[in-house]
Design an enzyme around this catalytic site. Structure first.
Site, mmCIF file in Angstrom:
data_model
loop_
_atom_site.group_PDB
_atom_site.id
_atom_site.type_symbol
_atom_site.label_atom_id
_atom_site.label_comp_id
_atom_site.label_asym_id
_atom_site.label_seq_id
_atom_site.Cartn_x
_atom_site.Cartn_y
_atom_site.Cartn_z
ATOM 1 N N ARG A 51 42.540 40.483 40.760
ATOM 2 C CA ARG A 51 41.631 41.334 41.541
ATOM 3 C C ARG A 51 40.792 42.144 40.562
ATOM 4 N NH1 ARG A 51 46.055 40.396 44.886
ATOM 5 N NH2 ARG A 51 45.316 39.112 46.606
ATOM 6 N N ASP A 60 44.413 33.857 41.673
ATOM 7 C CA ASP A 60 44.280 34.330 43.060
ATOM 8 C C ASP A 60 42.867 34.010 43.543
ATOM 9 O OD1 ASP A 60 44.699 35.759 45.555
ATOM 10 O OD2 ASP A 60 46.340 36.777 44.527
ATOM 11 N N HIS A 120 45.672 31.701 48.762
ATOM 12 C CA HIS A 120 45.167 32.507 47.635
ATOM 13 C C HIS A 120 44.568 31.634 46.533
ATOM 14 C CE1 HIS A 120 46.371 36.495 48.938
ATOM 15 N NE2 HIS A 120 47.543 36.036 49.315
ATOM 16 N N ASP A 148 52.764 33.079 49.414
ATOM 17 C CA ASP A 148 52.546 34.128 50.413
ATOM 18 C C ASP A 148 51.229 33.920 51.150
ATOM 19 O OD1 ASP A 148 51.185 34.631 47.975
ATOM 20 O OD2 ASP A 148 50.863 36.718 48.536
ATOM 21 N N GLU A 149 51.156 34.497 52.344
ATOM 22 C CA GLU A 149 49.903 34.692 53.072
ATOM 23 C C GLU A 149 49.016 33.457 53.084
ATOM 24 O OE1 GLU A 149 49.394 39.467 52.314
ATOM 25 O OE2 GLU A 149 48.607 38.141 50.765
ATOM 26 N N TRP A 153 59.421 40.501 49.626
ATOM 27 C CA TRP A 153 58.396 41.554 49.533
ATOM 28 C C TRP A 153 58.106 42.223 50.856
ATOM 29 C CZ3 TRP A 153 53.308 41.679 51.581
ATOM 30 C CH2 TRP A 153 52.859 40.485 52.179
ATOM 31 N N TYR A 184 56.173 48.833 45.972
ATOM 32 C CA TYR A 184 54.758 48.514 45.830
ATOM 33 C C TYR A 184 54.055 49.700 45.174
ATOM 34 C CZ TYR A 184 54.305 43.842 47.659
ATOM 35 O OH TYR A 184 54.363 42.475 47.778
ATOM 36 N N PHE A 185 53.803 49.559 43.893
ATOM 37 C CA PHE A 185 53.267 50.680 43.123
ATOM 38 C C PHE A 185 51.742 50.787 43.229
ATOM 39 C CE2 PHE A 185 57.056 51.150 39.909
ATOM 40 C CZ PHE A 185 57.888 51.451 40.971
ATOM 41 N N ASP A 186 51.138 49.930 44.080
ATOM 42 C CA ASP A 186 49.724 50.141 44.384
ATOM 43 C C ASP A 186 49.571 51.133 45.546
ATOM 44 O OD1 ASP A 186 50.860 48.198 46.097
ATOM 45 O OD2 ASP A 186 48.953 47.187 46.444
ATOM 46 N N TRP A 208 49.553 45.408 42.450
ATOM 47 C CA TRP A 208 48.353 44.689 42.892
ATOM 48 C C TRP A 208 47.154 45.556 42.568
ATOM 49 C CZ3 TRP A 208 49.585 39.896 44.007
ATOM 50 C CH2 TRP A 208 50.861 39.611 44.506
ATOM 51 N N GLU A 219 43.683 45.493 43.567
ATOM 52 C CA GLU A 219 42.415 45.556 44.305
ATOM 53 C C GLU A 219 41.672 46.862 43.999
ATOM 54 O OE1 GLU A 219 45.288 44.633 45.610
ATOM 55 O OE2 GLU A 219 45.027 43.074 47.135
HETATM 56 C C1 ACM Z 1 52.218 39.933 48.521
HETATM 57 O O1 ACM Z 1 52.202 41.179 48.444
HETATM 58 N N1 ACM Z 1 51.249 39.288 49.167
HETATM 59 C C2 ACM Z 1 53.280 39.147 47.945
#
Ligand code: ACM
Ligand code: ZN
Length: 505
Positions: free
Chosen positions: A131, A160, A231, A294-295, A367, A392-394, A442, A444
């Site tokens: 990102r 990604d 992704h 994922d996703e 997660w 999740y440290f974001d 993450w 972003e």
């Molecule tokens: C994730 O946070 N999409 C693994």
């Protein structure tokens, strides 16, 4: 230039005045706190760890955990015994952290016996360089930060939608096209506003091999992730024939989850995956390879004649609440697993790989809370806990977000991280499958190294105690705060940026 905390530098001559107050090491302030600290009678030992006269060390089979160590300090010197070189490394770390900001000076180490070993064999941090892209020098700093907290895995998220970040010699368009985007969303995801301009980059294979070596010198394994079959927009922009619609595709300028994913009905896609993973494992020697998972939306597969033909040909049918398209993703994961197993590697995937038939030897990274991990452990899979409720440290680290840099949302305080118990509610057989704990970064909303440091420090200190301390050790957040404050002095000394929200609940 930042200085490595734990690599012994040149000997420093230090004149200590006859009446000067001698700095004293304090073992009780070490993060993660060692399992047992027994202060013994007698005077301690004075030494500058940069010129460690009187400090001896050896590996011994009397310490069964390869990462365990024992330190004995008395008037004659300091003896470090380790279960392996890694144990010796953590012993040195404890001494340096006990000396804190004075670690480069002559310090008095009180007489003591310290015995220590980690709870989990997998102690990880993740870093998303897709990102936003970070200079390789910062990735080294990040590895130093892991080492400082006794962590041993860097989960390196290097592909990604928004960029392909490692050099492929086999598929050069992954870099020529896939590593660059022409615009980037402004403000929040989906704002519809963009900043225009070429943004991106990738690490060369040479840089990555050097990075692997750099990490190994600090007893850290880099586990690379190629996130598939979702992704994948950066790869699709480079090779549109690998998507269900054929494109055109754009290296993604926005954040989120996108419908265009790899076409799994296309044999070329599978050959591409074998090619990519085959090349990846030549760079990264880790036993574990992360395959993402994922996703991954099903929309394109539902409408794609090739994907539907694959579902027919492989006899993939709905079962157990899973759709044929779920089974198509697990079919793909199983193919990649077979390929990697044949090369002596094991796979890790995000907990979505539990939809359908889980690839038989897969380790599951939980997660979306801890539920996926609990379910996977219950059916005998190894698990890494990295729940977005604690790790999740974001997310913001304070509920009072005024003055905080824009973040993806949520709130996970240092205290919340510290409170995490990754095996709560599991029976002994299930708990054995929890191989470790990791936090994710993450990026972003994280553009710079300084901001990345701010998001992970000092939450990483709290995480390190979750990863390291024995399950039956009582939690004491007030005592942890004293250790965290000591750690902040070390961060200052190393020039690391960190947040100051220890009192947020
Ligand atoms: C994730 O946070 N999409 C693994
Ligand atoms: Zn398709």
């Amino acid at each position: 230039m930042r200085k490595n905390f734990y690599i012994l530098g040149a000997a420093a001559m230090l004149a200590v005045g006859a009446h000067a107050q001698q700095a004293k090491a304090d073992y009780e302030l070490v993060v993660p706190l060692p399992a047992s600290i027994e202060l013994t009678d007698g005077v301690g030992f004075l030494v500058n760890l940069n010129d460690p006269v009187g400090v001896t060390e050896h590996v011994t089979s009397a310490i069964p955990n390869p990462e365990g160590y024992r330190i004995t300090v008395d008037a004659d010197g300091i003896l470090i015994e380790g279960g392996s070189e890694a144990g010796l490394f953590y012993g040195h770390q404890t001494l340096r952290k006990a000396a804190g900001a004075n670690a480069d000076q002559t310090v008095e180490f009180p007489a003591a016996v310290i015995t220590d070993e980690p709870r989990f064999g997998y102690r990880g941090m993740h870093l998303d360089v897709c990102r936003h892209f970070f200079p390789i020098e910062f990735v080294k700093t990040y590895i130093d930060m892991l080492a400082l907290h006794n962590m041993n895995v860097l989960h390196f998220h290097i592909t990604d939608d928004q960029g392909w970040r490692w050099e492929s010699k086999k598929y050069p368009l992954l870099n020529e096209v896939g590593s660059w985007r022409d615009r980037t969303v402004k403000g929040r995801a989906g704002s519809g506003q963009y900043e225009y301009g070429r943004y991106g980059g990738y690490y060369t294979q040479e840089e990555l091999r050097d990075l692997v070596q750099y990490a190994a010198e600090r007893h850290i394994t880099i586990i690379p992730e190629v996130d598939m079959p979702g992704h994948m927009l950066a790869a699709l922009a480079a090779y549109p024939e690998l998507g269900c619609t054929g494109g055109p595709y754009e290296v993604c300028p926005d954040w989120g989850v996108f419908e265009d994913v790899l076409c799994l009905g296309n044999d070329e896609t599978m050959d591409f995956l074998y090619g990519v993973f085959g090349e990846l494992i030549e760079i990264f020697p880790s036993t574990y390879i992360h395959v993402g998972g994922d996703e991954c939306p099903r929309d394109r597969w539902k409408a794609c004649p090739k994907c539907q033909a694959r579902i027919q040909a492989e006899g993939l049918t709905a079962s157990d609440g899973h759709t044929p398209e779920d089974m198509l993703q697990s079919w793909c994961t199983a193919q990649v697993e077979k390929f990697l197993n044949a090369q002596g590697r094991q796979i890790i995937g995000w907990d979505e790989i539990l939809n359908g038939e889980v690839a038989p030897g897969a380790t599951v990274m939980s997660w979306r809370g801890t539920e996926g991990g609990i379910k996977a452990a219950g059916v005998g899979h190894d698990v890494i806990m990295t729940p977005n409720s604690y790790c999740y440290f974001d997310y913001y680290q304070t509920a009072d977000t005024e003055g905080e840099p824009l973040s993806i949302g949520g709130c996970i305080t240092v205290e919340k991280v510290y409170s995490f118990d990754p095996t709560v509610g599991l029976n002994a057989d299930e708990a054995k499958h929890i191989r470790g704990v990791q936090a994710n970064l993450w990026t972003e909303y994280i553009h710079t190294p300084e901001h990345a440091e701010y998001m992970v420090l000092p939450r990483m200190a709290a995480l390190s105690e979750v990863q390291w301390q024995a399950a039956d050790r009582p939690k004491d957040y007030d005592a942890f705060k004293r250790r965290a404050a000591h750690m902040m002095q070390i961060y200052d000394k190393l020039g690391l940026n960190y947040a100051k929200h220890l009192n947020q609940h």
